[in-house]
Design a protein around this motif. Structure first.
Motif, PDB file in Angstrom:
ATOM      1  N   ALA A 219     -11.593  -7.015 -11.320  1.00  0.00           N
ATOM      2  CA  ALA A 219     -10.297  -7.487 -11.817  1.00  0.00           C
ATOM      3  C   ALA A 219      -9.171  -6.593 -11.312  1.00  0.00           C
ATOM      4  O   ALA A 219      -8.118  -7.083 -10.883  1.00  0.00           O
ATOM      5  N   TYR A 220      -9.383  -5.284 -11.349  1.00  0.00           N
ATOM      6  CA  TYR A 220      -8.313  -4.373 -10.911  1.00  0.00           C
ATOM      7  C   TYR A 220      -8.151  -4.372  -9.390  1.00  0.00           C
ATOM      8  O   TYR A 220      -7.041  -4.168  -8.883  1.00  0.00           O
ATOM      9  N   PHE A 221      -9.217  -4.627  -8.657  1.00  0.00           N
ATOM     10  CA  PHE A 221      -9.046  -4.830  -7.218  1.00  0.00           C
ATOM     11  C   PHE A 221      -8.178  -6.060  -6.969  1.00  0.00           C
ATOM     12  O   PHE A 221      -7.253  -6.040  -6.147  1.00  0.00           O
ATOM     13  N   LEU A 222      -8.460  -7.143  -7.685  1.00  0.00           N
ATOM     14  CA  LEU A 222      -7.665  -8.358  -7.510  1.00  0.00           C
ATOM     15  C   LEU A 222      -6.207  -8.145  -7.916  1.00  0.00           C
ATOM     16  O   LEU A 222      -5.304  -8.781  -7.368  1.00  0.00           O
ATOM     17  N   LEU A 223      -5.970  -7.253  -8.863  1.00  0.00           N
ATOM     18  CA  LEU A 223      -4.581  -6.927  -9.221  1.00  0.00           C
ATOM     19  C   LEU A 223      -3.856  -6.269  -8.052  1.00  0.00           C
ATOM     20  O   LEU A 223      -2.649  -6.455  -7.875  1.00  0.00           O
ATOM     21  N   SER A 224      -4.578  -5.498  -7.241  1.00  0.00           N
ATOM     22  CA  SER A 224      -3.950  -4.914  -6.049  1.00  0.00           C
ATOM     23  C   SER A 224      -3.562  -6.005  -5.056  1.00  0.00           C
ATOM     24  O   SER A 224      -2.513  -5.932  -4.399  1.00  0.00           O
ATOM     25  N   MET A 225      -4.401  -7.046  -4.963  1.00  0.00           N
ATOM     26  CA  MET A 225      -4.080  -8.167  -4.082  1.00  0.00           C
ATOM     27  C   MET A 225      -2.930  -8.994  -4.652  1.00  0.00           C
ATOM     28  O   MET A 225      -2.122  -9.561  -3.906  1.00  0.00           O
ATOM     29  N   LEU A 226      -2.832  -9.049  -5.979  1.00  0.00           N
ATOM     30  CA  LEU A 226      -1.699  -9.715  -6.637  1.00  0.00           C
ATOM     31  C   LEU A 226      -0.397  -9.011  -6.277  1.00  0.00           C
ATOM     32  O   LEU A 226       0.595  -9.660  -5.916  1.00  0.00           O
ATOM     33  N   VAL A 227      -0.393  -7.683  -6.365  1.00  0.00           N
ATOM     34  CA  VAL A 227       0.804  -6.914  -6.005  1.00  0.00           C
ATOM     35  C   VAL A 227       1.194  -7.201  -4.562  1.00  0.00           C
ATOM     36  O   VAL A 227       2.371  -7.411  -4.237  1.00  0.00           O
ATOM     37  N   GLU A 228       0.197  -7.230  -3.685  1.00  0.00           N
ATOM     38  CA  GLU A 228       0.476  -7.475  -2.262  1.00  0.00           C
ATOM     39  C   GLU A 228       1.045  -8.869  -2.040  1.00  0.00           C
ATOM     40  O   GLU A 228       2.023  -9.036  -1.291  1.00  0.00           O
ATOM     41  N   LYS A 229       0.450  -9.858  -2.700  1.00  0.00           N
ATOM     42  CA  LYS A 229       0.908 -11.242  -2.500  1.00  0.00           C
ATOM     43  C   LYS A 229       2.328 -11.438  -3.022  1.00  0.00           C
ATOM     44  O   LYS A 229       3.165 -12.069  -2.369  1.00  0.00           O
ATOM     45  N   VAL A 230       2.619 -10.861  -4.176  1.00  0.00           N
ATOM     46  CA  VAL A 230       3.920 -11.087  -4.812  1.00  0.00           C
ATOM     47  C   VAL A 230       5.036 -10.257  -4.174  1.00  0.00           C
ATOM     48  O   VAL A 230       6.161 -10.733  -4.006  1.00  0.00           O
ATOM     49  N   SER A 231       4.719  -9.014  -3.818  1.00  0.00           N
ATOM     50  CA  SER A 231       5.752  -8.114  -3.277  1.00  0.00           C
ATOM     51  C   SER A 231       5.878  -8.187  -1.763  1.00  0.00           C
ATOM     52  O   SER A 231       6.906  -7.777  -1.200  1.00  0.00           O
ATOM     53  N   GLY A 232       4.837  -8.677  -1.103  1.00  0.00           N
ATOM     54  CA  GLY A 232       4.851  -8.687   0.357  1.00  0.00           C
ATOM     55  C   GLY A 232       4.480  -7.345   0.954  1.00  0.00           C
ATOM     56  O   GLY A 232       4.576  -7.159   2.171  1.00  0.00           O
ATOM     57  N   LYS A 233       4.053  -6.419   0.091  1.00  0.00           N
ATOM     58  CA  LYS A 233       3.674  -5.080   0.550  1.00  0.00           C
ATOM     59  C   LYS A 233       2.326  -4.703  -0.045  1.00  0.00           C
ATOM     60  O   LYS A 233       1.980  -5.153  -1.139  1.00  0.00           O
ATOM     61  N   SER A 234       1.573  -3.884   0.669  1.00  0.00           N
ATOM     62  CA  SER A 234       0.307  -3.420   0.122  1.00  0.00           C
ATOM     63  C   SER A 234       0.559  -2.597  -1.129  1.00  0.00           C
ATOM     64  O   SER A 234       1.683  -2.104  -1.346  1.00  0.00           O
ATOM     65  N   LEU A 235      -0.458  -2.440  -1.950  1.00  0.00           N
ATOM     66  CA  LEU A 235      -0.308  -1.604  -3.146  1.00  0.00           C
ATOM     67  C   LEU A 235       0.106  -0.194  -2.756  1.00  0.00           C
ATOM     68  O   LEU A 235       0.919   0.437  -3.448  1.00  0.00           O
ATOM     69  N   ARG A 236      -0.418   0.303  -1.664  1.00  0.00           N
ATOM     70  CA  ARG A 236      -0.031   1.633  -1.193  1.00  0.00           C
ATOM     71  C   ARG A 236       1.467   1.692  -0.900  1.00  0.00           C
ATOM     72  O   ARG A 236       2.159   2.623  -1.340  1.00  0.00           O
ATOM     73  N   GLN A 237       1.968   0.717  -0.160  1.00  0.00           N
ATOM     74  CA  GLN A 237       3.393   0.710   0.192  1.00  0.00           C
ATOM     75  C   GLN A 237       4.273   0.511  -1.035  1.00  0.00           C
ATOM     76  O   GLN A 237       5.268   1.227  -1.224  1.00  0.00           O
ATOM     77  N   PHE A 238       3.912  -0.478  -1.853  1.00  0.00           N
ATOM     78  CA  PHE A 238       4.730  -0.785  -3.023  1.00  0.00           C
ATOM     79  C   PHE A 238       4.793   0.399  -3.977  1.00  0.00           C
ATOM     80  O   PHE A 238       5.878   0.770  -4.450  1.00  0.00           O
ATOM     81  N   SER A 239       3.655   1.012  -4.272  1.00  0.00           N
ATOM     82  CA  SER A 239       3.648   2.128  -5.227  1.00  0.00           C
ATOM     83  C   SER A 239       4.381   3.335  -4.663  1.00  0.00           C
ATOM     84  O   SER A 239       5.031   4.072  -5.413  1.00  0.00           O
ATOM     85  N   SER A 240       4.290   3.543  -3.376  1.00  0.00           N
ATOM     86  CA  SER A 240       5.019   4.661  -2.772  1.00  0.00           C
ATOM     87  C   SER A 240       6.527   4.462  -2.900  1.00  0.00           C
ATOM     88  O   SER A 240       7.256   5.377  -3.306  1.00  0.00           O
ATOM     89  N   GLU A 241       6.992   3.264  -2.584  1.00  0.00           N
ATOM     90  CA  GLU A 241       8.427   2.980  -2.598  1.00  0.00           C
ATOM     91  C   GLU A 241       8.992   2.868  -4.006  1.00  0.00           C
ATOM     92  O   GLU A 241      10.110   3.331  -4.276  1.00  0.00           O
ATOM     93  N   GLN A 242       8.240   2.258  -4.922  1.00  0.00           N
ATOM     94  CA  GLN A 242       8.756   1.943  -6.246  1.00  0.00           C
ATOM     95  C   GLN A 242       8.380   2.981  -7.313  1.00  0.00           C
ATOM     96  O   GLN A 242       8.998   3.027  -8.372  1.00  0.00           O
TER      97      GLN A 242
END
Length: 383
Positions: A193-216
């Protein structure tokens, strides 16, 4: 003679006590960890500052590099609260509805025959399974309900440091995994479930979880050594290598080759984790920082792991000595971790170890927690 102000006397007493307390902590940790073996970095903070930060044992056995409290550690499941924070930031931005079906955002997932909400996924009540539905791993044997995932050589796939999958390959596998049980019925811990949440972040933000968490998250907070590691061959400066002990008493390198993120994958240091800890008391992230922390600390469901505990966005909530505890452990190849917050006392503990085979460290941690609690509570009563 003029007396010193009470605040100065209290500070002096606390500093004196802290020196004595640190010596006791050192003795406990030294008894649990051999100086020539892999070990742990331990950080304890009170009122936003470290009262103890030290390393025990070695960060690298081949080079005899000691753990000194400053190494970068893989955090395993302690990573989940960081994934949850990323999701909740997108909720505040109006890009995710917690009560919406995950397939609304990730339509490539199989049809589950039931609605599976993001809120349920965050709280492990989505009915999703774990690694045992895919392959045997460090966490246990494969389930008799597992899909037939095979290795490149045609044998049974092995999750750990033998067989390898990219993030996209793993996502293609997880898309096909059925639910383990009906959603919303009971607490069932799910790394998937938590892996899929990382894919959710990527799909919604357009950025990987790594990129999104670094920037935000990490860059705004000044967490310079924290990131979701999604690259198996990158160089990580000052990283603690992982080990395990063999039956004959020798050590072998124990490092994973799996680098999908969300359920794990976060790398950080004690200094950066202190910054993260302080974000819960003096929040600055998000469109409404106070609301963001309130969401983080609110259980995702009225179904918890037990009658005495609940779960909120990557944090188990329970009580210790009458004080609310937000905590999570982590364990994977070559890493054992623990992070606990006690907001009412402004107290936190972070344990980062690079040896999965030393069971003594958690007994040592519990003894240390008792001593620190007694110290803090005694000072609280003195005031």
């Amino acid at each position: 003679m003029k007396r010193a102000p009470l605040a100065i006397l209290l500070a002096f007493n606390l500093n004196t006590a802290s020196a004595s307390l640190s010596s006791e902590i050192d003795s406990i940790m030294d008894a649990a960890i051999d100086k020539d073996a892999p070990g742990c970095n331990l950080g304890i903070s009170h009122q936003g500052q470290f009262i103890h930060k030290r390393g025990y044992g070695l960060a690298n056995l081949e080079l005899d590099v000691p753990l000194d409290g400053n190494q970068v550690h893989r955090m395993a499941s302690v990573s989940k609260q960081f994934t949850a924070m990323a999701v909740l930031l997108l909720v505040q931005q109006g890009k995710i509805d917690l009560d919406q079906d995950i397939r609304t955002y990730l339509p490539a997932l199989r049809e589950y025959q039931s609605k599976v909400s993001i809120r349920q996924m965050l709280g492990h009540t989505a009915g999703m399974g774990d690694y045992d539905l895919i392959a045997p791993s460090y966490e246990g044997e494969v389930s008799d309900k597992a899909i037939e995932l095979r290795s490149a050589a045609g044998g049974q796939f092995r999750l750990g440091n033998e067989d390898y999958l990219t993030i996209d390959e793993f996502y293609n596998v997880v898309k096909t995994v059925p639910l383990a049980q009906e959603p919303g019925k009971e607490f069932k811990y799910s790394n998937l479930a938590y892996f899929l949440l990382s894919m959710l972040v990527e799909k919604v933000s357009g950025k990987s979880l790594r990129q999104f968490s670094s920037e935000q998250m990490f860059t705004p907070l000044g967490m310079k050594h924290t990131f979701f590691s999604d690259n198996p061959v990158e160089v990580v400066k000052n990283r603690a290598s992982g080990y395990k002990k063999e039956p004959d008493g020798t050590y072998v390198t124990d490092m994973t080759n799996l680098f999908w993120v969300g359920d794990g994958g976060l790398h950080t240091t004690l200094d950066d984790l202190l910054i993260w800890n302080n974000q819960f008391t003096t929040p600055s992230l998000g469109q409404d920082p106070e609301q963001l922390i309130a969401m983080m600390n609110t259980p995702n469901a009225n179904i918890g792991p037990s009658a005495a505990s609940s779960y909120a966005n990557g944090q188990f909530i329970s009580e210790f000595k009458g004080y609310r505890e937000f905590a999570h452990s982590g364990g994977w190849l070559g890493t054992t971790t623990y992070f606990a917050r006690y907001p009412q006392l402004k107290l936190s503990f972070a344990l980062m170890c690079n040896d999965v085979s030393n069971d003594n460290v958690f007994s040592a941690y519990k003894a240390i927690r008792d001593k620190v609690f007694n110290e803090v509570l005694n000072k609280k009563e003195d005031k």
